[in-house]
Design a protein around this motif. Structure first.
Motif, short mmCIF file in Angstrom:
data_model
loop_
_atom_site.label_atom_id
_atom_site.label_comp_id
_atom_site.label_asym_id
_atom_site.label_seq_id
_atom_site.Cartn_x
_atom_site.Cartn_y
_atom_site.Cartn_z
N GLU A 295 0.84 -1.20 0.00
CA GLU A 295 0.00 0.00 0.00
C GLU A 295 0.88 1.26 0.00
O GLU A 295 0.65 2.20 -0.77
CB GLU A 295 -0.93 -0.01 1.23
CG GLU A 295 -1.95 1.11 1.19
CD GLU A 295 -2.87 1.12 2.41
OE1 GLU A 295 -2.74 0.26 3.29
OE2 GLU A 295 -3.73 2.03 2.45
N VAL B 253 -6.06 -1.63 7.10
CA VAL B 253 -7.51 -1.79 7.03
C VAL B 253 -8.18 -0.69 7.85
O VAL B 253 -7.73 -0.36 8.95
CB VAL B 253 -7.89 -3.23 7.49
CG1 VAL B 253 -7.54 -3.47 8.93
CG2 VAL B 253 -9.35 -3.53 7.26
N SER B 254 -9.17 -0.04 7.27
CA SER B 254 -10.01 1.00 7.91
C SER B 254 -9.32 2.33 8.20
O SER B 254 -9.93 3.21 8.79
CB SER B 254 -10.62 0.48 9.23
OG SER B 254 -9.69 0.56 10.28
N ASN C 44 -10.03 3.74 4.17
CA ASN C 44 -9.82 2.42 3.58
C ASN C 44 -10.96 1.46 3.89
O ASN C 44 -11.73 1.67 4.85
CB ASN C 44 -8.53 1.81 4.12
CG ASN C 44 -7.30 2.30 3.37
OD1 ASN C 44 -7.43 2.98 2.36
ND2 ASN C 44 -6.13 1.95 3.88
N GLU C 45 -11.01 0.39 3.11
CA GLU C 45 -11.92 -0.73 3.36
C GLU C 45 -11.88 -1.16 4.83
O GLU C 45 -10.79 -1.27 5.41
CB GLU C 45 -11.43 -1.95 2.57
CG GLU C 45 -11.93 -2.06 1.18
CD GLU C 45 -13.43 -2.20 1.10
OE1 GLU C 45 -14.07 -2.50 2.12
OE2 GLU C 45 -13.95 -1.99 0.00
N LYS C 46 -13.05 -1.41 5.40
CA LYS C 46 -13.08 -1.89 6.79
C LYS C 46 -13.05 -3.42 6.83
O LYS C 46 -12.81 -4.01 7.87
CB LYS C 46 -14.34 -1.38 7.49
CG LYS C 46 -14.29 0.11 7.73
CD LYS C 46 -15.49 0.57 8.48
CE LYS C 46 -15.34 2.05 8.81
NZ LYS C 46 -16.50 2.60 9.45
N ASN C 47 -13.35 -4.01 5.70
CA ASN C 47 -13.37 -5.47 5.63
C ASN C 47 -11.97 -5.98 5.32
O ASN C 47 -11.36 -5.60 4.31
CB ASN C 47 -14.37 -5.88 4.55
CG ASN C 47 -14.41 -7.38 4.37
OD1 ASN C 47 -13.45 -7.99 3.89
ND2 ASN C 47 -15.53 -7.98 4.77
N LYS D 162 -11.42 -7.72 1.90
CA LYS D 162 -11.52 -6.77 0.77
C LYS D 162 -10.29 -5.89 0.71
O LYS D 162 -9.80 -5.55 -0.38
CB LYS D 162 -12.78 -5.89 0.94
CG LYS D 162 -14.05 -6.58 0.53
CD LYS D 162 -15.16 -5.56 0.51
CE LYS D 162 -16.49 -6.24 0.24
NZ LYS D 162 -17.63 -5.37 0.55
N TYR D 163 -9.79 -5.51 1.88
CA TYR D 163 -8.57 -4.69 1.93
C TYR D 163 -7.40 -5.46 1.28
O TYR D 163 -6.70 -4.94 0.41
CB TYR D 163 -8.25 -4.35 3.40
CG TYR D 163 -6.87 -3.76 3.60
CD1 TYR D 163 -6.62 -2.41 3.35
CD2 TYR D 163 -5.80 -4.56 4.01
CE1 TYR D 163 -5.34 -1.88 3.51
CE2 TYR D 163 -4.53 -4.04 4.17
CZ TYR D 163 -4.30 -2.70 3.92
OH TYR D 163 -3.04 -2.20 4.06
N SER E 68 -7.94 -6.02 -2.59
CA SER E 68 -7.74 -4.82 -3.38
C SER E 68 -6.25 -4.60 -3.67
O SER E 68 -5.85 -4.32 -4.80
CB SER E 68 -8.33 -3.64 -2.61
OG SER E 68 -8.09 -2.47 -3.26
N PRO F 208 -6.95 0.51 -1.47
CA PRO F 208 -8.18 -0.05 -0.90
C PRO F 208 -9.15 1.02 -0.38
O PRO F 208 -9.77 0.84 0.66
CB PRO F 208 -7.65 -0.91 0.25
CG PRO F 208 -6.39 -0.21 0.67
CD PRO F 208 -5.82 0.45 -0.53
N SER G 35 -12.37 3.08 0.22
CA SER G 35 -13.80 2.78 0.05
C SER G 35 -14.67 4.02 0.25
O SER G 35 -15.86 3.99 0.03
CB SER G 35 -14.24 1.70 1.03
OG SER G 35 -14.12 2.20 2.34
#
Ligand code: SF4
Length: 368
Positions: free
Chosen positions: A42, A265-266, A278-281, A284-285, A288, A295, A297
């Motif tokens: 990232e 994440v998040s 960012n994605e909280k899942n 998915k993070y 991506s 990632p 979102s």
């Protein structure tokens, strides 16, 4: 100019019933290695964008960063320092839970130039730790503090939670006495909130748990503020007190509206008037970034009015306050001052402890 870097480590030993951070209990060690590699990926994607960095702070938050091997944190710091422009006096903070790191681990962090830790203690009373669902013992925190100091990391924050169900002011005073006799430099004191989508949120909604009322919560805040101010700590933000010269530079960046990048994440970022998350899942993070995509979102760009409003809100959280001339209606300032909610000094407005208790209403009153 991006001055702060936040790194989210989402792993925890257990999920606390009041916690609304993105964190989960992970037994599989191989996931940690995969996650660290993904964080680097990232960061590399951001480096390709040639953003303007001059890092003053790095903050490992969570979750529980001290659940991962300290070598991973060291490795990430080296990666960042080798690839991103930063100041030599950079503040590097790692959040730790009391039952985790000791001298050996702190020594590794010290070698990696970590110079600040933040310990999720919350209380020294077993009874209240139990209510909060915390698994550590009061002795764990004491051991952790002295191991960190022995390793050479002596800039230490201790978190405190107040307004716990059935907590008395005497119990809070017991905690404050304990906190102020320890070799720490900073205290973050948060009023317990029953957020939606947490166990406490659900219990409160179903009338199975009652939090202290507003009057008692305010009384506790005033007690904390008075006690700490009398014992060598200065409040510089709604929930933060420090010894002279030990304010958290990273969090000050947020309140001063400085640009920061968040990875993991998040994690949230704020760059060029744009706020994005960012994605909280977790999956998915990871997926991506596997596809070399950032990632993100959610994103929004603040227009001038929104930016101004946010500046007022963030500025009023701090003891520094805001310039008086940002507020267009002088009569509102006079009214708030008359009622003891604000003080005006050298053309700056800041909130009194009474005002801090109703900060949202005051900000709304001032900007509407
Ligand atoms: S240790 Fe911290 S991040 Fe983890 S569940 Fe508890 S409050 Fe949340």
């Amino acid at each position: 100019m991006i001055e702060g870097l936040y790194i989210h480590i989402p792993f925890c030993n257990t999920k606390c019933p009041y916690c609304d951070f993105v964190s989960f209990v992970n037994e599989d060690k191989s996931i940690i290695k995969k996650y660290i590699d993904t964080l680097k990926k990232e960061l590399n994607l951001y480096l390709e964008k040639e953003l303007n960095f001059r890092l003053k702070t790095i903050y490992f938050g969570g979750g529980t960063p001290s659940l991962i091997e300290p070598e991973y944190i060291k490795d990430l710091i080296e990666f960042i320092k080798n690839n991103i422009k930063h100041e030599s006096s950079i503040e590097i903070t790692v959040e730790c839970n009391p039952e985790t790191y000791r001298y050996q681990q702190f020594k590794i962090l010290k070698d990696a130039k970590v110079n600040r830790i933040s310990i999720g203690n919350q209380s020294f009373l077993k009874k209240n730790l139990q209510v909060l669902g915390r698994k550590h013992k009061p002795e764990d925190t004491i051991e952790m503090i002295y191991s960190a100091v022995d390793s050479g990391i002596d800039n230490i924050n201790l978190d405190l939670i107040y307004a716990i169900p059935n907590q008395t002011t005497d119990e809070l005073e017991f905690d404050l006495k304990r906190y102020t006799t320890l070799p720490i430099t900073h205290i973050s004191a948060y009023m317990l909130t029953a957020y939606e989508n947490t166990v406490f949120g659900e219990l409160v909604q179903n009338n199975r748990l009652t939090l202290p009322d507003e009057e008692l919560s305010s009384k506790m805040f005033f007690l904390i503020d008075r006690f700490l101010e009398h014992n060598g700590f200065e409040r510089y933000e709604l929930s933060n007190w420090s010894k002279k010269g030990y304010q958290c530079k990273h969090n000050q960046g947020y309140w001063n509206h400085k640009e920061f990048l968040g990875i993991g994440v998040s994690a949230w970022s704020f760059i060029k008037n744009k706020r994005f998350g960012n994605e909280k899942n977790f999956q998915k993070y990871i997926d991506s970034l596997k596809e070399n995509k950032l990632p993100i979102s959610f994103e929004e760009t603040l227009n001038d009015t929104e930016f101004e409003k946010e500046k007022i809100f963030l500025g009023l959280r701090t003891s520094r306050g805001i310039p008086k001339n940002i507020i267009k209606h002088e009569e509102k300032i006079v009214e708030l001052q008359k009622n003891g909610y604000i003080k005006v000094l050298d053309d700056k407005i800041s909130l009194t402890p009474r005002g801090l208790m109703v900060i949202n209403q005051i900000v709304k009153f001032l900007i509407d």
